[in-house]
Design an enzyme around this catalytic site. Structure first.
Site, PDB file in Angstrom:
ATOM      1  N   LYS A 121       0.850  -1.201   0.000  1.00 20.38           N
ATOM      2  CA  LYS A 121       0.000   0.000   0.000  1.00 20.38           C
ATOM      3  C   LYS A 121       0.886   1.251   0.000  1.00 20.38           C
ATOM      4  CE  LYS A 121      -2.831  -3.404   1.055  1.00 20.38           C
ATOM      5  NZ  LYS A 121      -3.615  -4.198   0.148  1.00 20.38           N
TER       6      LYS A 121
HETATM    7  C1  LIG Z   1      -4.210  -5.456   1.153  1.00 21.30           C
HETATM    8  C2  LIG Z   1      -5.663  -5.570   1.309  1.00 21.30           C
HETATM    9  C3  LIG Z   1      -6.235  -6.161   2.447  1.00 21.30           C
HETATM   10  C4  LIG Z   1      -5.404  -6.822   3.506  1.00 21.30           C
HETATM   11  O1  LIG Z   1      -4.549  -5.947   4.157  1.00 21.30           O
HETATM   12  P1  LIG Z   1      -3.504  -6.538   5.237  1.00 21.30           P
HETATM   13  O2  LIG Z   1      -3.083  -5.319   5.993  1.00 21.30           O
HETATM   14  O3  LIG Z   1      -2.400  -7.155   4.450  1.00 21.30           O
HETATM   15  O4  LIG Z   1      -4.232  -7.513   6.081  1.00 21.30           O
HETATM   16  C5  LIG Z   1      -7.609  -6.171   2.548  1.00 21.30           C
HETATM   17  N1  LIG Z   1      -8.392  -5.652   1.598  1.00 21.30           N
HETATM   18  C6  LIG Z   1      -7.886  -5.083   0.486  1.00 21.30           C
HETATM   19  C7  LIG Z   1      -8.806  -4.500  -0.535  1.00 21.30           C
HETATM   20  C8  LIG Z   1      -6.504  -5.056   0.295  1.00 21.30           C
HETATM   21  O5  LIG Z   1      -6.003  -4.525  -0.827  1.00 21.30           O
END
Ligand SMILES: *Cc1c(COP(=O)(O)O)cnc(C)c1O
Length: 372
Positions: free
Chosen positions: A176
């Site tokens: 992210k």
């Molecule tokens: C990356 C992501 C998650 C999970 O995030 P984590 O912090 O890795 O648990 C959940 N939903 C979406 C849409 C994502 O892109």
């Protein structure tokens, strides 16, 4: 190889993590509290509750709403699999709704098409950073939990995504825009929910370990309900506080690079993700839709890899994964089209103008290549 994504981490993050270590307080403590406050303010929410990941944040949000066995929660299949899994963690059933062909997000009509009297909530994803049309889905009258994992720095009607959200879940995974290694957050405007969420992520303790440490005299905690250990560490939060200060610059740079991609891609006849009418994306994922006459996605990815470009298949579709084999769902034609006919191109802070030309030239070759 040009990587598809690269976290922007510098000496300041390293120093902040080292400070946390030297302070002797490494578990959830003052840095987590400071990060919660700063992040919530940045996304226009009154309260932040840091968690170990966005996945655990999503679980907590649904648990807070009382989602349980026999309940259904509408989710897009076109999402990282954690979105659907969070519903299963509660013993409830994820119900897959199709998405808008332009944004890849749920719409009021796709949600309405699959809702039943057992629908308890909607998990609305701002996929790849593209803001979903939250208001029209809220108008259906169901509780809306926003999966804003990818959307820090995106906007909706001129305000940060997260502003006015019932509950929004965020991710600080390195894929992210800003990262704490692993980590997540829930934001909400409701003070009693924030308080309960803080207990739920810390074993159901009536007094947090940090507050007990601060208190003069003896404070005995109670365990008010069966809960979880979904805490973030102060080392992570120290990094997060520095990352948060970089967010605006990261978004501005990604949007600049995306604009250049749009220019370079125009002659190729591919459709690239862009801002929807109701907001702006942070371009967490820069995806393009392949023309109908282009080779298969896998062949395109292979040609790109041979040219030194690390691209990715489009956003995954949970219903096509073994974990959801046999899971009943209605037709999902747009989801299947987007997952099969889009590819995600490299976008990160070290990308040069030359790199972007390399990517687009490689894609141009891949589009005409005969599958071998
Ligand atoms: C990356 C992501 C998650 C999970 O995030 P984590 O912090 O890795 O648990 C959940 N939903 C979406 C849409 C994502 O892109």
């Amino acid at each position: 190889m040009i990587p598809v994504m690269k976290p922007l981490l510098g000496d300041e993050e390293a120093a902040a993590a080292a400070d946390a270590v030297r302070s002797g307080w490494v578990a959830q403590g003052p840095r987590v509290a400071a990060f919660e406050e700063a992040f919530a303010a940045r996304v226009g929410a009154r309260h932040g509750v840091a968690t170990s990941s966005c996945t655990t944040a999503l679980h907590l949000a649904l648990h807070l709403l009382g989602v349980g066995p026999g309940d259904q929660v509408v989710v897009p299949s076109l999402s990282f699999i954690a979105t659907a899994n969070a519903v299963r963690y509660c013993g409830a059933t994820p119900v897959f709704a199709d998405v808008d062909p332009l944004t890849g997000n749920l719409t009021a009509s796709t949600v309405d098409a699959v809702r039943t009297p057992r629908t308890r909530a909607v998990l609305l994803v701002h996929q790849g950073g593209v803001p979903a049309d939250v208001e029209s889905i809220k108008a259906l009258g169901l509780p809306v939990v926003e999966d804003a994992a990818c959307a820090a720095g995106s906007t909706l009607h001129g305000r940060p995504v997260g502003t006015g959200a019932l509950l929004a879940a965020w991710s600080f995974h390195p894929r992210k825009l800003i990262t704490t290694g692993e980590g997540g957050m829930l934001t909400t405007d409701d003070p009693s929910w924030a308080q309960r969420l803080k207990r739920l992520r810390e074993h159901g303790m009536s007094v947090s370990a940090a507050d007990r440490h601060e208190a003069r005299g003896v404070v005995l905690e109670q365990y008010t309900e069966t809960a979880f250990n979904y805490r973030m560490t102060d080392i992570q939060a120290a990094v997060g506080l520095v990352q948060l200060r970089r967010l605006d610059a990261i978004v501005a740079q990604r949007r600049e690079f995306a604009a250049r991609y749009h220019e370079l891609l125009a002659p190729l006849g591919v459709r690239a993700v862009t801002d929807p009418a109701h907001g702006t994306t942070n371009y967490q994922s820069f995806w393009v839709e392949l023309p109908d006459d282009a080779p298969d996605q896998a062949d395109v990815l292979t040609t790109l890899a041979q040219a030194g470009v690390s691209a990715r298949r489009g956003i995954m579709a949970a219903h096509t994964e073994p974990a959801y084999a046999g899971h009943r769902h209605g037709p999902l034609p747009v989801t299947e089209h987007l997952t099969n006919r889009t590819v995600i191109l490299p976008l990160h802070h070290e990308l040069t103008e030359d790199d972007q030309h390399t990517v687009v030239d490689a894609l141009a070759k891949a589009l005409v290549a005969v599958a071998s």
